[in-house]
Design a protein around this motif. Structure first.
Motif, PDB file in Angstrom:
ATOM      1  N   PRO A  95       6.584  33.824 -64.177  1.00 13.52           N
ATOM      2  CA  PRO A  95       6.268  35.205 -63.822  1.00 13.52           C
ATOM      3  C   PRO A  95       5.212  35.279 -62.723  1.00 13.52           C
ATOM      4  CG  PRO A  95       6.179  34.866 -66.217  1.00 13.52           C
ATOM      5  CD  PRO A  95       6.269  33.510 -65.581  1.00 13.52           C
ATOM      6  N   ASP A  96       5.272  36.335 -61.939  1.00 10.72           N
ATOM      7  CA  ASP A  96       4.189  36.639 -61.009  1.00 10.72           C
ATOM      8  C   ASP A  96       3.099  37.319 -61.826  1.00 10.72           C
ATOM      9  OD1 ASP A  96       2.440  37.622 -59.096  1.00 10.72           O
ATOM     10  OD2 ASP A  96       4.016  38.095 -57.665  1.00 10.72           O
ATOM     11  N   ASN A  97       2.191  36.514 -62.350  1.00  6.17           N
ATOM     12  CA  ASN A  97       1.193  37.023 -63.292  1.00  6.17           C
ATOM     13  C   ASN A  97       0.191  37.973 -62.643  1.00  6.17           C
ATOM     14  OD1 ASN A  97       1.993  35.687 -65.780  1.00  6.17           O
ATOM     15  ND2 ASN A  97       1.440  33.786 -64.744  1.00  6.17           N
ATOM     16  N   VAL A  98      -0.116  37.747 -61.378  1.00  6.40           N
ATOM     17  CA  VAL A  98      -1.026  38.659 -60.680  1.00  6.40           C
ATOM     18  C   VAL A  98      -0.383  40.035 -60.561  1.00  6.40           C
ATOM     19  CG1 VAL A  98      -2.200  39.129 -58.492  1.00  6.40           C
ATOM     20  CG2 VAL A  98      -2.224  36.817 -59.447  1.00  6.40           C
ATOM     21  N   ALA A  99       0.908  40.072 -60.192  1.00  6.57           N
ATOM     22  CA  ALA A  99       1.619  41.346 -60.095  1.00  6.57           C
ATOM     23  C   ALA A  99       1.715  42.017 -61.459  1.00  6.57           C
ATOM     24  CB  ALA A  99       3.016  41.123 -59.518  1.00  6.57           C
ATOM     25  N   LEU A 100       1.859  41.212 -62.497  1.00  3.97           N
ATOM     26  CA  LEU A 100       1.915  41.746 -63.851  1.00  3.97           C
ATOM     27  C   LEU A 100       0.603  42.454 -64.202  1.00  3.97           C
ATOM     28  CD1 LEU A 100       3.590  39.850 -66.751  1.00  3.97           C
ATOM     29  CD2 LEU A 100       1.414  40.973 -67.150  1.00  3.97           C
ATOM     30  N   GLY A 101      -0.533  41.830 -63.831  1.00  6.79           N
ATOM     31  CA  GLY A 101      -1.826  42.460 -64.045  1.00  6.79           C
ATOM     32  C   GLY A 101      -1.985  43.735 -63.244  1.00  6.79           C
ATOM     33  N   HIS A 102      -1.480  43.722 -62.003  1.00  2.00           N
ATOM     34  CA  HIS A 102      -1.527  44.926 -61.167  1.00  2.00           C
ATOM     35  C   HIS A 102      -0.796  46.087 -61.846  1.00  2.00           C
ATOM     36  CE1 HIS A 102      -2.989  43.993 -56.921  1.00  2.00           C
ATOM     37  NE2 HIS A 102      -3.212  42.871 -57.591  1.00  2.00           N
ATOM     38  N   ILE A 109      -4.395  53.719 -64.573  1.00  2.00           N
ATOM     39  CA  ILE A 109      -4.911  54.616 -63.537  1.00  2.00           C
ATOM     40  C   ILE A 109      -4.071  55.887 -63.469  1.00  2.00           C
ATOM     41  CG2 ILE A 109      -5.221  54.887 -61.043  1.00  2.00           C
ATOM     42  CD1 ILE A 109      -5.974  51.891 -60.955  1.00  2.00           C
ATOM     43  N   GLU A 110      -2.743  55.730 -63.582  1.00  2.00           N
ATOM     44  CA  GLU A 110      -1.858  56.892 -63.542  1.00  2.00           C
ATOM     45  C   GLU A 110      -2.124  57.859 -64.691  1.00  2.00           C
ATOM     46  OE1 GLU A 110       1.987  55.137 -63.640  1.00  2.00           O
ATOM     47  OE2 GLU A 110       1.924  54.464 -61.539  1.00  2.00           O
ATOM     48  N   HIS A 124      -6.348  29.395 -70.357  1.00  2.00           N
ATOM     49  CA  HIS A 124      -4.947  29.355 -69.915  1.00  2.00           C
ATOM     50  C   HIS A 124      -4.832  30.003 -68.536  1.00  2.00           C
ATOM     51  CE1 HIS A 124      -2.783  27.742 -73.413  1.00  2.00           C
ATOM     52  NE2 HIS A 124      -3.719  28.324 -74.136  1.00  2.00           N
ATOM     53  N   GLY A 125      -4.220  29.268 -67.597  1.00  2.00           N
ATOM     54  CA  GLY A 125      -4.094  29.762 -66.233  1.00  2.00           C
ATOM     55  C   GLY A 125      -3.324  31.058 -66.125  1.00  2.00           C
ATOM     56  N   TRP A 126      -2.223  31.188 -66.890  1.00  2.00           N
ATOM     57  CA  TRP A 126      -1.432  32.413 -66.801  1.00  2.00           C
ATOM     58  C   TRP A 126      -2.235  33.635 -67.233  1.00  2.00           C
ATOM     59  CZ3 TRP A 126      -1.134  34.781 -71.482  1.00  2.00           C
ATOM     60  CH2 TRP A 126      -1.270  33.985 -72.627  1.00  2.00           C
ATOM     61  N   SER A 127      -3.115  33.470 -68.239  1.00  2.00           N
ATOM     62  CA  SER A 127      -3.957  34.573 -68.689  1.00  2.00           C
ATOM     63  C   SER A 127      -4.995  34.922 -67.627  1.00  2.00           C
ATOM     64  CB  SER A 127      -4.657  34.210 -70.005  1.00  2.00           C
ATOM     65  OG  SER A 127      -5.530  35.246 -70.414  1.00  2.00           O
ATOM     66  N   ARG A 128      -5.595  33.908 -67.010  1.00  2.00           N
ATOM     67  CA  ARG A 128      -6.577  34.171 -65.952  1.00  2.00           C
ATOM     68  C   ARG A 128      -5.933  34.884 -64.772  1.00  2.00           C
ATOM     69  NH1 ARG A 128      -7.887  28.775 -67.265  1.00  2.00           N
ATOM     70  NH2 ARG A 128      -7.023  28.032 -65.289  1.00  2.00           N
ATOM     71  N   GLU A 129      -4.687  34.506 -64.438  1.00  2.00           N
ATOM     72  CA  GLU A 129      -3.987  35.178 -63.340  1.00  2.00           C
ATOM     73  C   GLU A 129      -3.731  36.646 -63.673  1.00  2.00           C
ATOM     74  OE1 GLU A 129      -1.499  31.324 -61.569  1.00  2.00           O
ATOM     75  OE2 GLU A 129      -0.484  32.822 -62.814  1.00  2.00           O
ATOM     76  N   ARG A 130      -3.336  36.922 -64.891  1.00  2.00           N
ATOM     77  CA  ARG A 130      -3.095  38.315 -65.297  1.00  2.00           C
ATOM     78  C   ARG A 130      -4.402  39.111 -65.266  1.00  2.00           C
ATOM     79  NH1 ARG A 130       1.459  37.425 -70.160  1.00  2.00           N
ATOM     80  NH2 ARG A 130       2.957  36.395 -68.755  1.00  2.00           N
ATOM     81  N   ARG A 131      -5.472  38.484 -65.748  1.00  2.00           N
ATOM     82  CA  ARG A 131      -6.791  39.120 -65.694  1.00  2.00           C
ATOM     83  C   ARG A 131      -7.186  39.415 -64.258  1.00  2.00           C
ATOM     84  NH1 ARG A 131     -11.002  34.796 -66.526  1.00  2.00           N
ATOM     85  NH2 ARG A 131     -10.372  34.500 -64.355  1.00  2.00           N
ATOM     86  N   ASP A 132      -6.992  38.435 -63.373  1.00  2.00           N
ATOM     87  CA  ASP A 132      -7.406  38.619 -61.985  1.00  2.00           C
ATOM     88  C   ASP A 132      -6.584  39.716 -61.302  1.00  2.00           C
ATOM     89  OD1 ASP A 132      -9.222  36.622 -62.428  1.00  2.00           O
ATOM     90  OD2 ASP A 132      -8.105  35.060 -61.353  1.00  2.00           O
ATOM     91  N   GLY A 133      -5.297  39.794 -61.616  1.00  2.00           N
ATOM     92  CA  GLY A 133      -4.475  40.861 -61.053  1.00  2.00           C
ATOM     93  C   GLY A 133      -4.920  42.227 -61.534  1.00  2.00           C
ATOM     94  N   GLU A 136      -8.379  42.990 -59.966  1.00  2.00           N
ATOM     95  CA  GLU A 136      -8.254  43.207 -58.522  1.00  2.00           C
ATOM     96  C   GLU A 136      -7.736  44.607 -58.228  1.00  2.00           C
ATOM     97  OE1 GLU A 136      -6.484  40.513 -55.055  1.00  2.00           O
ATOM     98  OE2 GLU A 136      -4.888  41.424 -56.276  1.00  2.00           O
ATOM     99  N   ALA A 137      -6.682  45.025 -58.937  1.00  2.00           N
ATOM    100  CA  ALA A 137      -6.126  46.364 -58.713  1.00  2.00           C
ATOM    101  C   ALA A 137      -7.152  47.442 -59.027  1.00  2.00           C
ATOM    102  CB  ALA A 137      -4.871  46.556 -59.565  1.00  2.00           C
ATOM    103  N   LEU A 138      -7.946  47.225 -60.072  1.00  2.00           N
ATOM    104  CA  LEU A 138      -8.986  48.197 -60.409  1.00  2.00           C
ATOM    105  C   LEU A 138     -10.080  48.220 -59.351  1.00  2.00           C
ATOM    106  CD1 LEU A 138      -9.319  47.549 -64.255  1.00  2.00           C
ATOM    107  CD2 LEU A 138      -8.207  49.497 -63.136  1.00  2.00           C
ATOM    108  N   ARG A 139     -10.460  47.049 -58.873  1.00  2.00           N
ATOM    109  CA  ARG A 139     -11.504  46.978 -57.852  1.00  2.00           C
ATOM    110  C   ARG A 139     -11.069  47.689 -56.575  1.00  2.00           C
ATOM    111  NH1 ARG A 139     -11.905  42.044 -58.041  1.00  2.00           N
ATOM    112  NH2 ARG A 139     -10.756  41.388 -56.197  1.00  2.00           N
ATOM    113  N   LEU A 140      -9.797  47.532 -56.200  1.00  2.00           N
ATOM    114  CA  LEU A 140      -9.281  48.211 -55.013  1.00  2.00           C
ATOM    115  C   LEU A 140      -9.277  49.729 -55.190  1.00  2.00           C
ATOM    116  CD1 LEU A 140      -6.294  45.842 -54.155  1.00  2.00           C
ATOM    117  CD2 LEU A 140      -8.448  46.069 -52.897  1.00  2.00           C
ATOM    118  N   ALA A 141      -9.216  50.175 -56.452  1.00  2.00           N
ATOM    119  CA  ALA A 141      -9.267  51.610 -56.740  1.00  2.00           C
ATOM    120  C   ALA A 141     -10.690  52.090 -57.002  1.00  2.00           C
ATOM    121  CB  ALA A 141      -8.380  51.922 -57.945  1.00  2.00           C
ATOM    122  N   GLY A 142     -11.669  51.193 -56.806  1.00  2.00           N
ATOM    123  CA  GLY A 142     -13.066  51.560 -57.009  1.00  2.00           C
ATOM    124  C   GLY A 142     -13.484  51.615 -58.468  1.00  2.00           C
ATOM    125  N   LYS A 143     -12.781  50.851 -59.332  1.00  2.00           N
ATOM    126  CA  LYS A 143     -13.061  50.870 -60.771  1.00  2.00           C
ATOM    127  C   LYS A 143     -13.659  49.539 -61.225  1.00  2.00           C
ATOM    128  CE  LYS A 143     -10.620  54.763 -60.849  1.00  2.00           C
ATOM    129  NZ  LYS A 143     -11.275  56.083 -60.947  1.00  2.00           N
TER     130      LYS A 143
END
Length: 386
Positions: A95-102, A109-110, A124-133, A136-143
């Motif tokens: 899976p694209d785990n970063v996109a999943l987190g996004h 947000i919606e 676990h790397g997959w969990s860290r990727e989901r967390r980072d996604g 990241e999406a929240l940070r880009l939204a100022g959250k």
């Protein structure tokens, strides 16, 4: 002669079953194989098991260094579906785990949330990727996002589960409300919900909880049923079969690390609410969610919320843009859709389970709110899935 393909999937996992459906779809539409299903994943730990028959290719959800070495020695094409580290020279589909987190962040947000949390497994790397996604999406939204990562020991035991619920409750008590919390997977999300229940925190009115992997049994056994981001396991299986076909034809795949976009969020009651900081409205919504399908009037909701009818009507219009009666109907229609898609129950039984005395009236309400009859809705969705 048809290629002999070894499929290593433990079918007790719903994700594996979905992946196998993707493999089967590719095989039917592109190339006839003879597939052998190792549904106990014995081949991952027993090299002799793999050597006992001549295979033309292997697709594995449970790939180990021993399996990789055996396939290399036999010059046997292998496609790996395990969401772990890359093995040199072995194509991996995950899976694209970063996109999943996004997607998880966008889901909250919606719904108007201003406070966010993530509960994951730091080892676990997959969990860290989901967390980072997610962050990241929240940070880009100022959250900002509160994070609680722990090490997963590799085995869910009652003792560890109890420990985690206690730790999660302490964390949840420190967070502002209302808040949207995403977990790294559905199992972790169920622990978050259990912790909220233990502390008397309302889900989703005070804490909305979102899982990942969309395991239907886990999600539906939860109370309230768990919303979850779906990683598109079917497409993963289809792509794995496509890559194996290339390898068996001595073609080089375009990439050794292919990421599959998530399918979307399967929304269930654990997040099916807007972020509302009004105790009367959240109490009323919780009551409607529990009772809408067992016969419920607006007067019942008024009593449960300890408010006047006019006060409740005004608050619902302000926060939700609809009346309490419309919210009751919305919950009933959501239940009808679920039963149409997940069961083969006749309309009369569905009508009773959704809180309608007469099937004819249920059909009228459903068509008015969805534009489709119950039977037409079921047929249309099932045709899409075929």
């Amino acid at each position: 002669m048809r290629p002999q393909v070894l499929l290593i999937f433990q079918t007790r996992f719903e994700e594996c079953t979905a992946m196998l459906k993707g493999v089967a779809h590719f095989e039917r539409s592109h190339q006839l194989w003879t597939g052998f299903l190792d549904d106990e994943a014995r081949a991952e730990r027993d090299p002799q098991w793999v050597r006992s028959k001549k295979w033309d290719g292997v697709i594995s959800r449970h790939t180990t260094p021993a399996l990789v070495q055996t396939c290399a020695e036999l010059k046997l094409p292998l496609v790996d579906l395990n969401d772990t580290e890359l093995f040199p020279g072995v194509p991996k589909i995950r899976p694209d785990n970063v996109a999943l987190g996004h997607l998880g962040a966008e889901h909250f947000i919606e719904r108007g949330y201003q406070h966010f949390g993530f509960a994951g497994f730091g080892n676990h790397g997959w969990s860290r990727e989901r967390r980072d996604g997610f962050t990241e999406a929240l940070r880009l939204a100022g959250k900002h996002c509160a994070v609680l990562d722990v090490d997963y020991p590799g085995d869910l035991t009652p003792f560890w589960d109890t420990q985690q619920i206690d730790a999660l409750l302490g964390w949840l008590n420190r967070l502002p409300k209302p808040i949207g919390v995403m977990a790294c997977n559905d199992m972790r999300a169920l622990q978050v919900i259990a912790a909220a229940h233990a502390g008397g925190i309302q889900v989703p009115e005070e804490i909305a909880v979102l899982g990942a992997n969309n395991e239907p049994i886990r999600c539906e056994l939860s109370y309230p049923p768990l919303s979850s981001v779906s990683p598109n396991a079917f497409q993963s299986g289809y792509k794995a079969a496509e890559v194996l076909a290339e390898l068996m034809n001595r073609q080089k795949p375009a990439s050794l690390d292919l990421r599959i976009e998530p399918a979307g969020v399967a929304t269930r009651p654990s997040t099916d609410v807007l972020a509302i900081d009004d105790r009367i409205v959240t109490t009323a919504l919780s009551y409607i969610r529990q009772k809408a399908c067992v016969g419920l009037s607006v007067d019942d909701v008024v009593k449960a919320a300890h408010a006047s009818r006019s006060q409740l009507e005004k608050k619902f219009r302000r926060h939700l843009g609809r009346s309490p009666q419309a919210e009751i109907r919305r919950v009933q229609v959501a239940k009808i859709k679920q039963l149409l898609l997940e069961t083969d129950y006749p309309l009369k039984k569905i009508s009773e389970m959704a809180g309608f005395e007469h099937v004819e009236y249920m059909s009228v309400v459903f068509k008015r709110l969805t534009g489709d009859s119950p039977g037409g809705f079921r047929k249309r969705i099932l045709l899409k899935r075929a």
